[in-house]
Design a protein around this motif. Structure first.
Motif, PDB file in Angstrom:
ATOM      1  N   GLY A   1     -43.016 -21.689  22.617  1.00  0.00           N
ATOM      2  CA  GLY A   1     -42.367 -21.366  21.367  1.00  0.00           C
ATOM      3  C   GLY A   1     -42.143 -22.609  20.529  1.00  0.00           C
ATOM      4  N   ILE A   2     -41.247 -22.471  19.577  1.00  0.00           N
ATOM      5  CA  ILE A   2     -40.945 -23.557  18.641  1.00  0.00           C
ATOM      6  C   ILE A   2     -39.466 -23.905  18.736  1.00  0.00           C
ATOM      7  CG2 ILE A   2     -40.820 -24.210  16.201  1.00  0.00           C
ATOM      8  CD1 ILE A   2     -43.155 -22.224  15.726  1.00  0.00           C
ATOM      9  N   TYR A   3     -39.159 -25.198  18.841  1.00  0.00           N
ATOM     10  CA  TYR A   3     -37.785 -25.693  18.845  1.00  0.00           C
ATOM     11  C   TYR A   3     -37.652 -26.653  17.677  1.00  0.00           C
ATOM     12  CZ  TYR A   3     -33.733 -28.478  20.319  1.00  0.00           C
ATOM     13  OH  TYR A   3     -32.525 -29.128  20.366  1.00  0.00           O
ATOM     14  N   PHE A   4     -36.690 -26.377  16.767  1.00  0.00           N
ATOM     15  CA  PHE A   4     -36.487 -27.239  15.599  1.00  0.00           C
ATOM     16  C   PHE A   4     -35.002 -27.531  15.481  1.00  0.00           C
ATOM     17  CE2 PHE A   4     -35.819 -27.993  11.017  1.00  0.00           C
ATOM     18  CZ  PHE A   4     -36.763 -28.979  10.791  1.00  0.00           C
ATOM     19  N   TYR A   5     -34.657 -28.818  15.556  1.00  0.00           N
ATOM     20  CA  TYR A   5     -33.273 -29.271  15.505  1.00  0.00           C
ATOM     21  C   TYR A   5     -33.217 -30.332  14.423  1.00  0.00           C
ATOM     22  CZ  TYR A   5     -28.807 -30.868  17.539  1.00  0.00           C
ATOM     23  OH  TYR A   5     -27.491 -31.189  17.773  1.00  0.00           O
ATOM     24  N   SER A   6     -32.542 -30.021  13.304  1.00  0.00           N
ATOM     25  CA  SER A   6     -32.550 -30.949  12.168  1.00  0.00           C
ATOM     26  C   SER A   6     -31.937 -32.282  12.552  1.00  0.00           C
ATOM     27  CB  SER A   6     -31.816 -30.334  10.973  1.00  0.00           C
ATOM     28  OG  SER A   6     -30.451 -30.161  11.256  1.00  0.00           O
TER      29      SER A   6
ATOM     30  N   ASN B   1     -41.477 -24.998   7.508  1.00  0.00           N
ATOM     31  CA  ASN B   1     -42.246 -23.894   6.942  1.00  0.00           C
ATOM     32  C   ASN B   1     -43.249 -23.413   7.981  1.00  0.00           C
ATOM     33  OD1 ASN B   1     -41.204 -23.827   4.218  1.00  0.00           O
ATOM     34  ND2 ASN B   1     -42.221 -25.795   3.937  1.00  0.00           N
ATOM     35  N   ILE B   2     -43.175 -22.114   8.277  1.00  0.00           N
ATOM     36  CA  ILE B   2     -44.131 -21.498   9.189  1.00  0.00           C
ATOM     37  C   ILE B   2     -44.870 -20.450   8.375  1.00  0.00           C
ATOM     38  CG2 ILE B   2     -44.434 -20.180  11.309  1.00  0.00           C
ATOM     39  CD1 ILE B   2     -41.725 -21.348  12.249  1.00  0.00           C
ATOM     40  N   GLU B   3     -46.179 -20.659   8.168  1.00  0.00           N
ATOM     41  CA  GLU B   3     -46.963 -19.773   7.314  1.00  0.00           C
ATOM     42  C   GLU B   3     -48.203 -19.275   8.039  1.00  0.00           C
ATOM     43  OE1 GLU B   3     -47.919 -21.905   3.751  1.00  0.00           O
ATOM     44  OE2 GLU B   3     -45.837 -22.377   3.320  1.00  0.00           O
TER      45      GLU B   3
ATOM     46  N   ILE C   1     -33.436 -25.786   6.547  1.00  0.00           N
ATOM     47  CA  ILE C   1     -33.983 -24.767   5.655  1.00  0.00           C
ATOM     48  C   ILE C   1     -35.307 -24.328   6.263  1.00  0.00           C
ATOM     49  CG2 ILE C   1     -34.869 -24.276   3.351  1.00  0.00           C
ATOM     50  CD1 ILE C   1     -32.930 -26.522   2.375  1.00  0.00           C
ATOM     51  N   VAL C   2     -35.406 -23.030   6.551  1.00  0.00           N
ATOM     52  CA  VAL C   2     -36.564 -22.516   7.259  1.00  0.00           C
ATOM     53  C   VAL C   2     -37.198 -21.391   6.460  1.00  0.00           C
ATOM     54  CG1 VAL C   2     -37.358 -21.436   9.393  1.00  0.00           C
ATOM     55  CG2 VAL C   2     -35.489 -23.088   9.450  1.00  0.00           C
ATOM     56  N   GLN C   3     -38.506 -21.418   6.315  1.00  0.00           N
ATOM     57  CA  GLN C   3     -39.260 -20.381   5.625  1.00  0.00           C
ATOM     58  C   GLN C   3     -40.358 -19.899   6.557  1.00  0.00           C
ATOM     59  OE1 GLN C   3     -39.194 -19.144   2.222  1.00  0.00           O
ATOM     60  NE2 GLN C   3     -40.800 -17.745   2.862  1.00  0.00           N
TER      61      GLN C   3
ATOM     62  N   GLU D   1     -40.472 -13.772   4.853  1.00  0.00           N
ATOM     63  CA  GLU D   1     -41.213 -13.118   3.775  1.00  0.00           C
ATOM     64  C   GLU D   1     -42.522 -12.574   4.341  1.00  0.00           C
ATOM     65  OE1 GLU D   1     -41.694 -11.648   0.102  1.00  0.00           O
ATOM     66  OE2 GLU D   1     -40.101 -13.133   0.358  1.00  0.00           O
ATOM     67  N   ASN D   2     -42.725 -11.249   4.226  1.00  0.00           N
ATOM     68  CA  ASN D   2     -43.939 -10.610   4.749  1.00  0.00           C
ATOM     69  C   ASN D   2     -44.147 -10.920   6.227  1.00  0.00           C
ATOM     70  OD1 ASN D   2     -44.703  -9.497   2.196  1.00  0.00           O
ATOM     71  ND2 ASN D   2     -45.419 -11.527   1.607  1.00  0.00           N
TER      72      ASN D   2
END
Length: 170
Positions: free
Chosen positions: A1-6, A16-18, A44-46, A75-76
């Motif tokens: 998976g993904i781990y993101f810690y500012s 941003n994950i697109e 901030i995560v998109q 989004e979508n």
């Protein structure tokens, strides 16, 4: 998976994950598919045009996505077939969550919030389908809100199940 810690750098707090597919991951902690948390700055995560499915948070929260003090936008997106104790699809604690043009379906929580679990969070959902989710242990098969502010616009909540209260919303 993904781990993101500012981190400590104010330029290091955006993710941003697109056009992505996050599938088949597991964690003994929170966030089987994705775990995002605040350090010094609120991340901030998109997520856009992304599928989060078949992820597991073993005996913890956020099988698909777990957010802790985050500003997140979906989004979508499709969030489906994830499992966790609370918030099998999306688990949000002290966060701001916006979900647009997305589907949250067929997630299973052993406790609360099969589809979405909001605790001390603010949420706006527009043109979202929340369906086929289950809270096996307690409440909020589709959506569980605790001390949270939630706005639902053009949202379809159907075929969700809870063991005790709020098959659709608790």
């Amino acid at each position: 998976g993904i781990y993101f810690y500012s981190g400590g750098d104010p330029l290091d707090y955006t993710l941003n994950i697109e056009n992505s597919y996050i599938n088949g991951n597991s964690s003994n902690g929170k966030g089987g598919g994705v775990y995002i948390a605040k350090s010094l700055y609120i991340p901030i995560v998109q997520l856009s045009n992304t599928t989060v499915s078949n992820n597991t948070s073993l005996n913890n929260d956020g099988g698909g996505v777990s957010l802790n003090e985050v500003n997140a936008t979906f989004e979508n997106c499709t969030v489906s077939e994830n499992t966790a104790a609370n918030g099998a699809g999306i688990n949000s604690v002290s966060s701001t969550v916006t979900v647009n043009n997305s589907s949250i379906s067929d997630n299973v929580a052993s406790a609360n919030g099969g589809g979405v679990f909001l605790n001390s969070s603010n949420s706006i959902m527009d043109n979202v389908t929340i369906s086929g989710n289950t809270a096996e242990g307690s409440n909020g098969g589709g959506l569980y809100c605790s001390t949270s502010s939630t706005v639902l616009q053009n949202v379809t909540i159907t075929d969700n199940t809870a063991n005790i209260y709020g098959g659709g919303i608790n």
